[in-house]
Design a protein around this motif. Structure first.
Motif, PDB file in Angstrom:
ATOM      1  N   LEU A  11     -17.148   4.309 -18.164  1.00 43.71           N
ATOM      2  CA  LEU A  11     -18.397   3.799 -17.600  1.00 43.71           C
ATOM      3  C   LEU A  11     -19.273   3.195 -18.692  1.00 43.71           C
ATOM      4  O   LEU A  11     -19.831   2.108 -18.517  1.00 43.71           O
ATOM      5  CB  LEU A  11     -19.141   4.916 -16.865  1.00 43.71           C
ATOM      6  N   ARG A  12     -19.377   3.875 -19.820  1.00 44.54           N
ATOM      7  CA  ARG A  12     -20.175   3.363 -20.934  1.00 44.54           C
ATOM      8  C   ARG A  12     -19.675   1.995 -21.370  1.00 44.54           C
ATOM      9  O   ARG A  12     -20.445   1.058 -21.568  1.00 44.54           O
ATOM     10  CB  ARG A  12     -20.148   4.353 -22.103  1.00 44.54           C
ATOM     11  N   TRP A  16     -21.568  -1.644 -20.920  1.00 41.22           N
ATOM     12  CA  TRP A  16     -21.843  -2.463 -22.087  1.00 41.22           C
ATOM     13  C   TRP A  16     -21.298  -3.882 -21.886  1.00 41.22           C
ATOM     14  O   TRP A  16     -21.955  -4.860 -22.216  1.00 41.22           O
ATOM     15  CB  TRP A  16     -21.217  -1.805 -23.320  1.00 41.22           C
ATOM     16  N   HIS A  17     -20.107  -3.994 -21.321  1.00 38.48           N
ATOM     17  CA  HIS A  17     -19.482  -5.307 -21.121  1.00 38.48           C
ATOM     18  C   HIS A  17     -20.061  -6.084 -19.948  1.00 38.48           C
ATOM     19  O   HIS A  17     -20.203  -7.311 -20.030  1.00 38.48           O
ATOM     20  CB  HIS A  17     -17.965  -5.160 -20.918  1.00 38.48           C
ATOM     21  N   HIS A  18     -20.340  -5.395 -18.859  1.00 35.89           N
ATOM     22  CA  HIS A  18     -20.686  -6.080 -17.608  1.00 35.89           C
ATOM     23  C   HIS A  18     -22.120  -5.863 -17.138  1.00 35.89           C
ATOM     24  O   HIS A  18     -22.566  -6.559 -16.231  1.00 35.89           O
ATOM     25  CB  HIS A  18     -19.758  -5.613 -16.474  1.00 35.89           C
ATOM     26  N   GLY A  19     -22.807  -4.882 -17.703  1.00 32.96           N
ATOM     27  CA  GLY A  19     -24.115  -4.500 -17.194  1.00 32.96           C
ATOM     28  C   GLY A  19     -23.986  -3.317 -16.232  1.00 32.96           C
ATOM     29  O   GLY A  19     -22.913  -3.080 -15.661  1.00 32.96           O
ATOM     30  N   ALA A  26     -19.500   0.577 -10.531  1.00 35.91           N
ATOM     31  CA  ALA A  26     -19.576   1.316  -9.269  1.00 35.91           C
ATOM     32  C   ALA A  26     -18.240   2.009  -8.982  1.00 35.91           C
ATOM     33  O   ALA A  26     -18.220   3.154  -8.526  1.00 35.91           O
ATOM     34  CB  ALA A  26     -19.963   0.372  -8.133  1.00 35.91           C
ATOM     35  N   ASP A  27     -17.128   1.311  -9.249  1.00 37.83           N
ATOM     36  CA  ASP A  27     -15.814   1.929  -9.049  1.00 37.83           C
ATOM     37  C   ASP A  27     -15.664   3.180  -9.918  1.00 37.83           C
ATOM     38  O   ASP A  27     -15.191   4.221  -9.449  1.00 37.83           O
ATOM     39  CB  ASP A  27     -14.691   0.948  -9.390  1.00 37.83           C
ATOM     40  N   THR A  28     -16.064   3.073 -11.166  1.00 38.24           N
ATOM     41  CA  THR A  28     -15.962   4.214 -12.071  1.00 38.24           C
ATOM     42  C   THR A  28     -16.848   5.359 -11.595  1.00 38.24           C
ATOM     43  O   THR A  28     -16.433   6.525 -11.611  1.00 38.24           O
ATOM     44  CB  THR A  28     -16.335   3.802 -13.511  1.00 38.24           C
TER      45      THR A  28
END
Length: 142
Positions: A11-12, A16-19, A26-28
């Motif tokens: 998730l982190r 960081w990559h996508h916002g 959300a999937d994570t």
């Protein structure tokens, strides 16, 4: 636990990559919610599901199948913690979307109708339960 630590790191990285409000985040969060539902705190799991649902609705729209699946998972959790009226609302919205996207005769629609029947039984709404069970069986037998 190690699984949750891995998901937290995933998730982190995704944030960081996508916002923070990207559908992969959300999937994570939904995976984290599923893990907590099975092995942890159902109330914390519910918070992950709610946040995942919020992101998916914003990013994908209210009629997306991923939204329906998150609603379905949320409804299952609400069943687990005895919040049957709320689970019924979530199941019914998941049903609406699944019928819209997958068609009225899909396996997922039958599964959702069956779950709605289970909740109706718990709420002592026998007529509703029977109708949903019958509809589910009709789909499965077609």
């Amino acid at each position: 636990n190690e699984s949750m630590e891995c998901l937290e790191e995933a998730l982190r990285i995704r944030e960081w990559h996508h916002g923070e409000e990207h559908e992969t985040c959300a999937d994570t969060m939904q995976w984290m919610g599923n893990l907590l539902r099975k092995h942890g705190d159902p109330n914390e799991a519910l918070e992950y599901f709610k946040f995942a649902l919020s992101i998916k609705q914003k990013r994908l729209g209210s009629d997306d199948i991923d939204v329906a699946n998150t609603l379905f998972n949320t409804a299952v959790l609400l069943d687990d913690i005895g919040k049957y009226e709320l689970s019924l609302v979530a199941y019914k919205e998941a049903l609406r979307i699944r019928q819209l996207v997958l068609g009225k005769m899909s396996q997922e629609v039958a599964d959702t109708l069956f779950c709605i029947g289970n909740v109706a039984t718990v709420l002592e709404k026998e007529t509703d339960a029977l109708g949903n069970y019958t509809d589910a069986i009709d789909i499965l037998e077609s």
